[in-house]
Design an enzyme around this catalytic site. Sequence first.
Site, short mmCIF file in Angstrom:
data_model
loop_
_atom_site.label_atom_id
_atom_site.label_comp_id
_atom_site.label_asym_id
_atom_site.label_seq_id
_atom_site.Cartn_x
_atom_site.Cartn_y
_atom_site.Cartn_z
N ASN A 1 1.76 -19.24 19.56
CA ASN A 1 1.03 -18.35 18.66
C ASN A 1 1.90 -17.23 18.09
OD1 ASN A 1 0.68 -18.00 21.60
ND2 ASN A 1 -0.17 -16.02 21.06
N GLN B 1 -3.21 -23.31 18.45
CA GLN B 1 -2.56 -22.95 17.19
C GLN B 1 -2.18 -24.19 16.37
OE1 GLN B 1 -2.30 -19.91 15.95
NE2 GLN B 1 -3.07 -18.83 17.74
N THR C 1 -26.94 -23.08 29.04
CA THR C 1 -27.52 -23.54 27.77
C THR C 1 -26.46 -23.50 26.68
OG1 THR C 1 -29.67 -22.72 28.46
CG2 THR C 1 -29.38 -23.13 26.10
N CYS D 1 -4.37 -10.58 21.16
CA CYS D 1 -5.01 -10.38 22.46
C CYS D 1 -4.32 -9.28 23.24
CB CYS D 1 -4.99 -11.67 23.26
SG CYS D 1 -5.64 -13.06 22.34
N HIS E 1 -12.54 -20.66 16.39
CA HIS E 1 -12.29 -19.59 15.40
C HIS E 1 -10.86 -19.59 14.88
CE1 HIS E 1 -10.17 -16.42 17.91
NE2 HIS E 1 -10.63 -17.19 18.86
N THR F 1 -9.87 -19.81 26.08
CA THR F 1 -9.62 -19.11 27.35
C THR F 1 -10.33 -19.84 28.48
OG1 THR F 1 -9.36 -17.01 26.20
CG2 THR F 1 -9.86 -16.90 28.55
N SER G 1 -9.96 -23.82 20.27
CA SER G 1 -10.86 -22.69 20.05
C SER G 1 -11.26 -22.70 18.57
CB SER G 1 -10.12 -21.39 20.38
OG SER G 1 -11.00 -20.45 20.93
C1 LIG Z 1 -2.34 -20.28 22.03
C2 LIG Z 1 -3.64 -19.64 22.38
N1 LIG Z 1 -4.30 -20.04 23.47
C3 LIG Z 1 -5.47 -19.50 23.82
C4 LIG Z 1 -6.05 -18.50 23.07
C5 LIG Z 1 -7.36 -17.93 23.52
O1 LIG Z 1 -8.37 -18.26 22.63
P1 LIG Z 1 -9.79 -17.56 22.72
O2 LIG Z 1 -9.54 -16.09 22.73
O3 LIG Z 1 -10.50 -18.01 21.50
O4 LIG Z 1 -10.44 -18.00 23.98
C6 LIG Z 1 -5.39 -18.04 21.92
C7 LIG Z 1 -5.94 -16.91 21.13
O5 LIG Z 1 -5.22 -16.14 20.52
C8 LIG Z 1 -4.17 -18.63 21.56
O6 LIG Z 1 -3.49 -18.25 20.47
#
Ligand SMILES: Cc1ncc(COP(=O)(O)O)c(C=O)c1O
Length: 395
Positions: free
Chosen positions: A158, A186, A244, A334, A208, A73, A206
């Site tokens: 996604n 993704q 930091t 989300c 995770h 994000t 990202s």
């Molecule tokens: C394609 C895509 N972009 C951006 C994000 C945002 O990632 P984060 O919530 O880890 O910042 C996601 C999260 O689902 C995503 O699938």
Amino acid sequence: MDDIIYLDHAATTPVDPGVLEAMVPYFSERYGNPSSIYHLGQESRAAIDRARVAAARVLSCDVSEIVFTSGATESDNLALRGTAWAARLRPSANDAAPHIVTTAIEHHAVLHTAHALERQGFAATYIVPDSRGIIDPDAIASAVRDDTCLISVMYANNESGAIQPIQEIAAIARNRGIPVHTDAVQAAGSLPLLVDELGVDLLSLSAHKFYGPKGVGLLYVRRGALIDFQQAGGGQEQGRRGGTEDVPGIVGQGVALEQADSWREAYTEHCRGLRDRLYAGLLSAIPDATVNGPLDSSQRLPNNVNISIPGVQGETLLLSLDVLGIAASAGSACTTGNTEPSHVLRAMGLSDEACRSSLRFTVGRSNTEEQIDATIDAVVESVGRVRALTTSHAS
Ligand SMILES: Cc1ncc(COP(=O)(O)O)c(C=O)c1O
């Protein structure tokens, strides 16, 4: 929760045990601030440097081109806002705020940032995909204007799993001298991330999403790309992102990215097998179900299954599956709690009804054929139950 069948890997993934092991010391005995000059601090600095080398190796770029962030994000915000404002503040710029070309299927991290820029006077064009969810590079070319300062197109979607023709889009952009950003969140773990081959100038990740920790990501920034860095502070990340550093997170991301890259082929094969099994089972048991997204395997992420089941609300099905211990998604995680139909499926031309009856399963490393078979049974049973209820209510 040990017995849960987790089929929502596009939402997030568990931290890999090896990743966790690498992170743990940086929470406890190696707690130094990387900006401190004594040994304890320099240990943390060295760990960040190693993670940067790892990321640069996977992206095949220079270490100086990696900016660590708090996740995609932030990376997406930085790519769009940073480029737009750099173009606007350029000494040669006229008073008009520049233009961005993006797509209607981006994650909200891009879409809402583009909307925010529009409110600040910038212009934006949102390209609509075809019915498979794929963006036509010619549509991008037609949307480009003299004042276009950025093209932002995600690598893979996604929700639909559709892989976008980034190389072709980047070639168009290069001919016009316009920088290209791709949200590759993704794609990590499934597709190559070699930035020169892709031809992109900015790329978001990202951790995770590829078995790393939450709250950490990166933005690749090609050397020479004009960007107005947004987070002022203590000069970290070579003055490009103050604050930091999240040392354990950055360490974890480095290990996770290297693992995801080296396991990519085996992972793809594993996921593809499970995905195809899930599709085959669902479509044969529920013949009126339809596939959302590309049918051609080469145009779809190996782990993505997205279907619409007529007459059954995705949310209702999700709750029923949850009771049976199965975690899936009725859209992007989300937007959970948001009853609006998915903007991605809608942009692909699905009716609101078909959007609301959509279900997404995203498989991952630990899923098994037995879990897939149990999921097929559970979906079929739940669909039967929901449909029976709907019929009895209607009569
Ligand atoms: C394609 C895509 N972009 C951006 C994000 C945002 O990632 P984060 O919530 O880890 O910042 C996601 C999260 O689902 C995503 O699938």
